[in-house]
Design a protein around this motif. Sequence first.
Motif, short mmCIF file in Angstrom:
data_model
loop_
_atom_site.label_atom_id
_atom_site.label_comp_id
_atom_site.label_asym_id
_atom_site.label_seq_id
_atom_site.Cartn_x
_atom_site.Cartn_y
_atom_site.Cartn_z
N MET A 81 31.59 -25.25 -111.70
CA MET A 81 32.97 -25.50 -111.44
C MET A 81 33.17 -26.08 -110.25
O MET A 81 32.94 -25.55 -109.20
CB MET A 81 33.41 -24.05 -111.83
N TRP A 82 34.32 -27.06 -110.30
CA TRP A 82 34.67 -27.71 -109.19
C TRP A 82 36.26 -27.68 -109.10
O TRP A 82 36.83 -27.69 -110.00
CB TRP A 82 34.38 -29.14 -109.09
N LYS A 83 36.48 -27.49 -107.88
CA LYS A 83 38.14 -27.51 -107.78
C LYS A 83 38.41 -28.89 -107.05
O LYS A 83 37.69 -29.32 -105.99
CB LYS A 83 38.54 -26.40 -106.55
N ALA A 84 39.41 -29.60 -107.49
CA ALA A 84 39.49 -31.12 -107.04
C ALA A 84 40.93 -30.92 -106.68
O ALA A 84 41.93 -30.49 -107.03
CB ALA A 84 39.23 -31.72 -108.08
N VAL A 85 41.37 -31.59 -105.46
CA VAL A 85 42.48 -32.19 -105.22
C VAL A 85 42.87 -33.34 -104.94
O VAL A 85 41.92 -34.06 -104.58
CB VAL A 85 42.98 -31.37 -103.91
N VAL A 86 43.83 -33.77 -105.64
CA VAL A 86 43.94 -35.47 -105.68
C VAL A 86 45.47 -35.57 -104.87
O VAL A 86 46.29 -35.09 -105.09
CB VAL A 86 44.04 -36.13 -106.96
N TYR A 87 45.35 -36.64 -103.76
CA TYR A 87 46.48 -36.78 -103.05
C TYR A 87 46.98 -38.43 -103.56
O TYR A 87 46.18 -39.30 -103.39
CB TYR A 87 46.30 -37.04 -101.59
N VAL A 88 48.14 -38.69 -103.86
CA VAL A 88 48.43 -39.99 -104.65
C VAL A 88 49.59 -40.34 -103.77
O VAL A 88 50.72 -39.80 -103.56
CB VAL A 88 48.78 -39.86 -106.18
N THR A 89 49.58 -41.51 -103.11
CA THR A 89 50.62 -42.13 -102.31
C THR A 89 51.22 -43.58 -102.85
O THR A 89 50.09 -44.28 -103.33
CB THR A 89 50.18 -42.03 -100.74
N VAL A 90 52.41 -43.88 -102.55
CA VAL A 90 52.83 -45.32 -102.81
C VAL A 90 51.99 -46.07 -101.56
O VAL A 90 52.00 -45.88 -100.52
CB VAL A 90 54.23 -45.35 -102.69
N LYS A 91 51.56 -47.19 -102.40
CA LYS A 91 50.86 -48.34 -101.38
C LYS A 91 51.72 -48.60 -100.57
O LYS A 91 52.86 -48.78 -100.48
CB LYS A 91 50.19 -49.42 -102.27
N GLU A 92 51.10 -48.96 -99.05
CA GLU A 92 52.15 -49.50 -97.99
C GLU A 92 52.47 -51.13 -98.57
O GLU A 92 51.91 -51.59 -99.15
CB GLU A 92 51.20 -49.86 -96.93
N GLY A 93 53.66 -51.35 -98.13
CA GLY A 93 54.51 -52.58 -98.65
C GLY A 93 55.04 -52.23 -99.98
O GLY A 93 55.93 -53.22 -100.35
N VAL A 94 54.72 -51.27 -100.81
CA VAL A 94 55.34 -51.03 -101.98
C VAL A 94 56.55 -50.24 -101.84
O VAL A 94 56.56 -49.14 -101.25
CB VAL A 94 54.52 -50.27 -103.02
N LEU A 95 57.79 -50.56 -102.41
CA LEU A 95 58.88 -49.92 -102.52
C LEU A 95 58.93 -48.45 -102.86
O LEU A 95 58.42 -48.29 -103.82
CB LEU A 95 60.13 -50.51 -102.98
N ASP A 96 59.26 -47.50 -102.24
CA ASP A 96 59.10 -46.13 -102.73
C ASP A 96 60.54 -45.53 -102.90
O ASP A 96 61.17 -44.98 -101.59
CB ASP A 96 58.48 -45.21 -101.55
N PRO A 97 61.24 -45.69 -103.85
CA PRO A 97 62.86 -45.40 -104.17
C PRO A 97 62.97 -43.87 -103.93
O PRO A 97 64.13 -43.68 -103.64
CB PRO A 97 63.12 -45.75 -105.45
N GLU A 98 62.05 -42.97 -104.55
CA GLU A 98 62.25 -41.69 -104.38
C GLU A 98 62.22 -41.32 -102.76
O GLU A 98 63.06 -40.26 -102.34
CB GLU A 98 61.01 -40.79 -105.08
N GLY A 99 61.32 -41.82 -102.04
CA GLY A 99 61.47 -41.55 -100.70
C GLY A 99 62.66 -42.01 -99.84
O GLY A 99 63.05 -41.43 -99.18
N GLN A 100 63.07 -43.27 -100.22
CA GLN A 100 64.29 -43.65 -99.84
C GLN A 100 65.64 -42.70 -100.16
O GLN A 100 66.58 -42.40 -99.43
CB GLN A 100 64.46 -44.92 -100.50
N ALA A 101 65.73 -42.18 -101.25
CA ALA A 101 66.48 -41.27 -101.76
C ALA A 101 66.69 -40.03 -100.86
O ALA A 101 67.45 -39.32 -100.43
CB ALA A 101 66.43 -40.97 -103.26
#
Lengths: 84, 84
Positions: free
Chosen positions: A1-21
Amino acid sequence: MWKAVVYVTVKEGVLDPEGQAVERALHSLGYGEASGVRVGKYIELTLDTADRDEAESRLKQMCEKLLTNPVVEDYRYELEVASS
Amino acid sequence: MWKAVVYVTVKEGVLDPEGQAVERALHSLGYGEASGVRVGKYIELTLDTADRDEAESRLKQMCEKLLTNPVVEDYRYELEVASS
């Protein structure tokens, strides 16, 4: 059994509307010192796999196929033995 | 200048519908080994504050007021000197 954690980020240069809001909302609340806000995802999951290499290979597939959009998002993960 | 990273997770015991949806989708794609999927947020931001204590105190306020819902979500953060 493994515990996995995944971090997902918007690529640099790609607009992040949620971050802007979020950034605009922080400013309107008086937190003018905040900038460069980027909002990504943090995904925890357990993998019932005996072998670490197999768990990792399958986790990468899950990331590419479902957990992230590889065109506009980057990801990294951590994989460790589940304590239970 | 400080670089802050905030990890927001759904509290244990609180239903996570997004995590459940992702888990079902993983199963339907053939990844039956995945369980306990929880989806949270990963927020990066820069704080233009000279003093570390002030940056931390203000960041906590941002978390409590806007970045998280303290009733159903937990958060933790990392704060480090911004490289630029």
